[in-house]
Design a protein around this motif. Structure first.
Motif, PDB file in Angstrom:
ATOM      1  N   VAL A 203       6.866  -6.306 -15.733  1.00  0.00           N
ATOM      2  CA  VAL A 203       7.166  -5.380 -14.639  1.00  0.00           C
ATOM      3  C   VAL A 203       5.946  -5.321 -13.734  1.00  0.00           C
ATOM      4  CG1 VAL A 203       8.778  -3.983 -15.991  1.00  0.00           C
ATOM      5  CG2 VAL A 203       6.343  -3.357 -15.924  1.00  0.00           C
ATOM      6  N   PRO A 204       6.124  -4.928 -12.458  1.00  0.00           N
ATOM      7  CA  PRO A 204       4.970  -4.808 -11.551  1.00  0.00           C
ATOM      8  C   PRO A 204       3.974  -3.768 -12.052  1.00  0.00           C
ATOM      9  CG  PRO A 204       7.030  -4.786 -10.326  1.00  0.00           C
ATOM     10  CD  PRO A 204       7.390  -4.652 -11.771  1.00  0.00           C
ATOM     11  N   LEU A 205       2.691  -4.020 -11.785  1.00  0.00           N
ATOM     12  CA  LEU A 205       1.631  -3.104 -12.177  1.00  0.00           C
ATOM     13  C   LEU A 205       1.139  -2.335 -10.955  1.00  0.00           C
ATOM     14  CD1 LEU A 205      -0.455  -5.297 -14.644  1.00  0.00           C
ATOM     15  CD2 LEU A 205       1.604  -3.930 -15.071  1.00  0.00           C
ATOM     16  N   VAL A 206       0.734  -1.093 -11.188  1.00  0.00           N
ATOM     17  CA  VAL A 206       0.321  -0.182 -10.122  1.00  0.00           C
ATOM     18  C   VAL A 206      -1.102   0.292 -10.396  1.00  0.00           C
ATOM     19  CG1 VAL A 206       0.880   1.934  -8.869  1.00  0.00           C
ATOM     20  CG2 VAL A 206       2.727   0.569  -9.891  1.00  0.00           C
ATOM     21  N   LEU A 207      -1.912   0.349  -9.335  1.00  0.00           N
ATOM     22  CA  LEU A 207      -3.274   0.857  -9.448  1.00  0.00           C
ATOM     23  C   LEU A 207      -3.354   2.216  -8.778  1.00  0.00           C
ATOM     24  CD1 LEU A 207      -6.174   0.168 -10.410  1.00  0.00           C
ATOM     25  CD2 LEU A 207      -6.622  -0.630  -8.072  1.00  0.00           C
ATOM     26  N   HIS A 208      -3.656   3.242  -9.565  1.00  0.00           N
ATOM     27  CA  HIS A 208      -3.891   4.584  -9.029  1.00  0.00           C
ATOM     28  C   HIS A 208      -5.389   4.771  -8.809  1.00  0.00           C
ATOM     29  CE1 HIS A 208       0.047   6.777 -10.251  1.00  0.00           C
ATOM     30  NE2 HIS A 208       0.282   5.479 -10.098  1.00  0.00           N
ATOM     31  N   GLY A 209      -5.753   5.767  -8.012  1.00  0.00           N
ATOM     32  CA  GLY A 209      -7.164   6.052  -7.780  1.00  0.00           C
ATOM     33  C   GLY A 209      -7.867   4.978  -6.978  1.00  0.00           C
ATOM     34  N   SER A 210      -7.148   4.337  -6.076  1.00  0.00           N
ATOM     35  CA  SER A 210      -7.717   3.183  -5.364  1.00  0.00           C
ATOM     36  C   SER A 210      -8.717   3.567  -4.285  1.00  0.00           C
ATOM     37  CB  SER A 210      -6.587   2.347  -4.752  1.00  0.00           C
ATOM     38  OG  SER A 210      -5.691   1.931  -5.765  1.00  0.00           O
ATOM     39  N   SER A 211      -8.765   4.834  -3.906  1.00  0.00           N
ATOM     40  CA  SER A 211      -9.747   5.258  -2.902  1.00  0.00           C
ATOM     41  C   SER A 211     -11.168   4.988  -3.362  1.00  0.00           C
ATOM     42  CB  SER A 211      -9.589   6.758  -2.606  1.00  0.00           C
ATOM     43  OG  SER A 211      -8.360   7.028  -1.979  1.00  0.00           O
ATOM     44  N   GLY A 212     -11.398   5.012  -4.681  1.00  0.00           N
ATOM     45  CA  GLY A 212     -12.736   4.819  -5.209  1.00  0.00           C
ATOM     46  C   GLY A 212     -13.086   3.391  -5.565  1.00  0.00           C
ATOM     47  N   VAL A 213     -12.202   2.446  -5.226  1.00  0.00           N
ATOM     48  CA  VAL A 213     -12.411   1.048  -5.603  1.00  0.00           C
ATOM     49  C   VAL A 213     -12.946   0.266  -4.405  1.00  0.00           C
ATOM     50  CG1 VAL A 213     -11.322  -1.030  -6.527  1.00  0.00           C
ATOM     51  CG2 VAL A 213     -10.539   1.234  -7.276  1.00  0.00           C
TER      52      VAL A 213
ATOM     53  N   ALA B 161       0.849  -1.196   0.000  1.00  0.00           N
ATOM     54  CA  ALA B 161       0.000   0.000   0.000  1.00  0.00           C
ATOM     55  C   ALA B 161       0.884   1.245   0.000  1.00  0.00           C
ATOM     56  CB  ALA B 161      -0.906   0.001   1.221  1.00  0.00           C
ATOM     57  N   ALA B 162       0.500   2.220  -0.828  1.00  0.00           N
ATOM     58  CA  ALA B 162       1.241   3.471  -0.948  1.00  0.00           C
ATOM     59  C   ALA B 162       0.259   4.623  -0.724  1.00  0.00           C
ATOM     60  CB  ALA B 162       1.887   3.578  -2.322  1.00  0.00           C
ATOM     61  N   PHE B 163       0.548   5.464   0.263  1.00  0.00           N
ATOM     62  CA  PHE B 163      -0.388   6.514   0.660  1.00  0.00           C
ATOM     63  C   PHE B 163       0.198   7.895   0.403  1.00  0.00           C
ATOM     64  CE2 PHE B 163      -1.484   2.798   3.166  1.00  0.00           C
ATOM     65  CZ  PHE B 163      -2.857   2.744   3.046  1.00  0.00           C
ATOM     66  N   ASN B 164      -0.601   8.753  -0.216  1.00  0.00           N
ATOM     67  CA  ASN B 164      -0.160  10.117  -0.477  1.00  0.00           C
ATOM     68  C   ASN B 164      -0.358  10.992   0.758  1.00  0.00           C
ATOM     69  OD1 ASN B 164      -0.667   8.998  -3.313  1.00  0.00           O
ATOM     70  ND2 ASN B 164       0.309  10.971  -3.717  1.00  0.00           N
ATOM     71  N   VAL B 165       0.672  11.754   1.085  1.00  0.00           N
ATOM     72  CA  VAL B 165       0.657  12.577   2.288  1.00  0.00           C
ATOM     73  C   VAL B 165       0.769  14.051   1.924  1.00  0.00           C
ATOM     74  CG1 VAL B 165       1.612  10.718   3.697  1.00  0.00           C
ATOM     75  CG2 VAL B 165       3.164  12.350   2.619  1.00  0.00           C
ATOM     76  N   ILE B 166       0.138  14.880   2.747  1.00  0.00           N
ATOM     77  CA  ILE B 166       0.123  16.323   2.510  1.00  0.00           C
ATOM     78  C   ILE B 166       0.669  17.072   3.720  1.00  0.00           C
ATOM     79  CG2 ILE B 166      -1.329  18.324   1.964  1.00  0.00           C
ATOM     80  CD1 ILE B 166      -3.356  16.301   0.760  1.00  0.00           C
ATOM     81  N   THR B 167       0.298  16.622   4.917  1.00  0.00           N
ATOM     82  CA  THR B 167       0.696  17.281   6.157  1.00  0.00           C
ATOM     83  C   THR B 167       1.493  16.311   7.024  1.00  0.00           C
ATOM     84  OG1 THR B 167      -1.242  16.555   7.417  1.00  0.00           O
ATOM     85  CG2 THR B 167      -1.486  18.559   6.079  1.00  0.00           C
ATOM     86  N   LEU B 168       2.068  16.831   8.099  1.00  0.00           N
ATOM     87  CA  LEU B 168       2.753  15.965   9.052  1.00  0.00           C
ATOM     88  C   LEU B 168       1.780  14.963   9.659  1.00  0.00           C
ATOM     89  CD1 LEU B 168       5.199  15.121  10.711  1.00  0.00           C
ATOM     90  CD2 LEU B 168       4.697  17.012  12.289  1.00  0.00           C
ATOM     91  N   GLU B 169       0.529  15.385   9.875  1.00  0.00           N
ATOM     92  CA  GLU B 169      -0.468  14.461  10.420  1.00  0.00           C
ATOM     93  C   GLU B 169      -0.707  13.287   9.471  1.00  0.00           C
ATOM     94  OE1 GLU B 169      -0.444  17.827  12.823  1.00  0.00           O
ATOM     95  OE2 GLU B 169      -0.767  17.805  10.646  1.00  0.00           O
TER      96      GLU B 169
ATOM     97  N   ALA C 227       0.593  -4.897  -7.916  1.00  0.00           N
ATOM     98  CA  ALA C 227       1.575  -5.083  -6.839  1.00  0.00           C
ATOM     99  C   ALA C 227       1.778  -3.837  -5.990  1.00  0.00           C
ATOM    100  CB  ALA C 227       2.918  -5.527  -7.421  1.00  0.00           C
ATOM    101  N   LYS C 228       1.229  -2.702  -6.425  1.00  0.00           N
ATOM    102  CA  LYS C 228       1.324  -1.454  -5.656  1.00  0.00           C
ATOM    103  C   LYS C 228      -0.019  -0.752  -5.799  1.00  0.00           C
ATOM    104  CE  LYS C 228       4.023   2.915  -5.479  1.00  0.00           C
ATOM    105  NZ  LYS C 228       3.256   3.868  -6.320  1.00  0.00           N
ATOM    106  N   VAL C 229      -0.596  -0.357  -4.667  1.00  0.00           N
ATOM    107  CA  VAL C 229      -1.922   0.253  -4.648  1.00  0.00           C
ATOM    108  C   VAL C 229      -1.813   1.649  -4.048  1.00  0.00           C
ATOM    109  CG1 VAL C 229      -4.221   0.127  -3.623  1.00  0.00           C
ATOM    110  CG2 VAL C 229      -3.169  -1.936  -4.553  1.00  0.00           C
ATOM    111  N   ASN C 230      -2.143   2.659  -4.842  1.00  0.00           N
ATOM    112  CA  ASN C 230      -2.032   4.047  -4.398  1.00  0.00           C
ATOM    113  C   ASN C 230      -3.347   4.544  -3.803  1.00  0.00           C
ATOM    114  OD1 ASN C 230       0.450   3.838  -5.674  1.00  0.00           O
ATOM    115  ND2 ASN C 230       0.235   5.761  -6.789  1.00  0.00           N
ATOM    116  N   VAL C 231      -3.262   5.168  -2.631  1.00  0.00           N
ATOM    117  CA  VAL C 231      -4.432   5.688  -1.932  1.00  0.00           C
ATOM    118  C   VAL C 231      -4.127   7.114  -1.469  1.00  0.00           C
ATOM    119  CG1 VAL C 231      -5.982   5.408   0.043  1.00  0.00           C
ATOM    120  CG2 VAL C 231      -5.068   3.374  -1.122  1.00  0.00           C
TER     121      VAL C 231
END
Length: 288
Positions: free
Chosen positions: A206-216, A21-29, A230-234
């Motif tokens: 090569v490994p495949l990545v899914l973007h936009g996983s928040s809506g899945v 799992a790969a998570f996008n961050v914006i703030t320290l929180e 193999a990599k899921v972006n949230v």
């Protein structure tokens, strides 16, 4: 522990037919929540900083990157840093010194030949710096406030034969594929094309990545991992959790002025969301 490598985490996940799992961050929180959620789940994780997040921080990469690195190095689980959706070459070139082991170079908005040329140049430079590089073919819509693309629009889905040639000619280490998800979805109603994903997995080495996983939906995410992701972006799911928690906190306490109270509520909500997504990817009955 020392910073982990995104490439190693993804390769390990791919070998086990699971996904990191790969998570996008914006703030320290956000950063603290992702690490806390991963520790709760006893799982490795990727902290992602997007070009949009850098723009929000007035164009400065290092403050958030250094915070993410400090949190990663103190985590009880392996944590890697990934620079996401990079379009600017000057930002790409800041990645190694800022502690990133990987980048996603995004030229997907360009016609195929221009995408290939830009990505090839980025991959050559990244590999010379020891960076693992991801690219996108097809277009996962909804980025930068754009509306989601029609699923049947030309170029909206990744074509297996074209993807095979793109990976071979660009030299990228992973490919984000467009199979029906979209960025910035606030409802989990995306319908993935699992048959297309199966063909892409068969066509690519090569490994495949899914973007936009928040809506899945959960079941579709599990099926995508089984199908080769193999990599899921949230990203958006964390913002939904944080916003809801902050709103509920302030509604219940209209006189509150100490930001620590509502930010802590948001941080806890995001950590629970992180642990939840990792649990979905791991599947029922799996051990950490």
């Amino acid at each position: 522990m020392p910073l982990a490598s995104t490439g190693e985490l993804v390769a390990r996940a791919a070998a086990r037919r699971t996904a990191v799992a790969a998570f996008n961050v914006i703030t320290l929180e956000h950063v603290e929540a992702v690490v806390a959620g991963a520790e709760t789940a006893a799982a490795p994780v990727v902290l992602q900083v997007s070009e949009n997040a850098v723009a929000y921080r007035r164009g400065r990469l290092l403050p958030l990157a250094r915070a993410a690195r400090a949190a990663a190095e103190r985590a009880a689980v392996p944590v890697a840093l990934h620079l996401d959706h990079v379009r600017r070459d000057d930002l790409l070139r800041q990645a190694p010194a800022a502690g990133f082991s990987s980048v996603m170079y995004d030229a997907s908005r360009l016609p195929y030949e221009a995408n290939l040329a830009a990505t090839r140049a980025a991959a050559d430079w990244a590999h010379a710096q020891g960076l693992w590089i991801e690219a996108e073919l097809g277009e996962v819509g909804g980025k930068n406030g754009e509306p989601p693309r029609d699923a049947h629009a030309p170029g909206a889905r990744t074509v297996p034969g074209e993807a095979r040639a793109f990976v071979a000619d660009s030299g990228v280490d992973a490919l984000a594929v467009a199979v029906g998800s979209s960025h910035a979805m606030t409802s989990r109603t995306a319908v993935l094309d699992h048959a297309l994903l199966k063909r892409l997995t068969a066509a690519l080495d090569v490994p495949l990545v899914l973007h936009g996983s928040s809506g899945v939906p959960d079941d579709a995410l599990r099926a995508a991992v089984e199908g080769g992701i193999a990599k899921v972006n949230v990203g958006t799911a964390l913002n939904i959790a944080m916003t809801r928690a902050v709103r509920e906190f302030l509604t219940a306490r209209p006189d509150a002025v100490d930001a620590r109270g509502y930010l802590d509520a948001g941080r806890q909500a995001m950590a629970e969301t992180v642990a939840g997504f990792i649990g979905v990817l791991r599947g029922p009955g799996s051990s950490p």
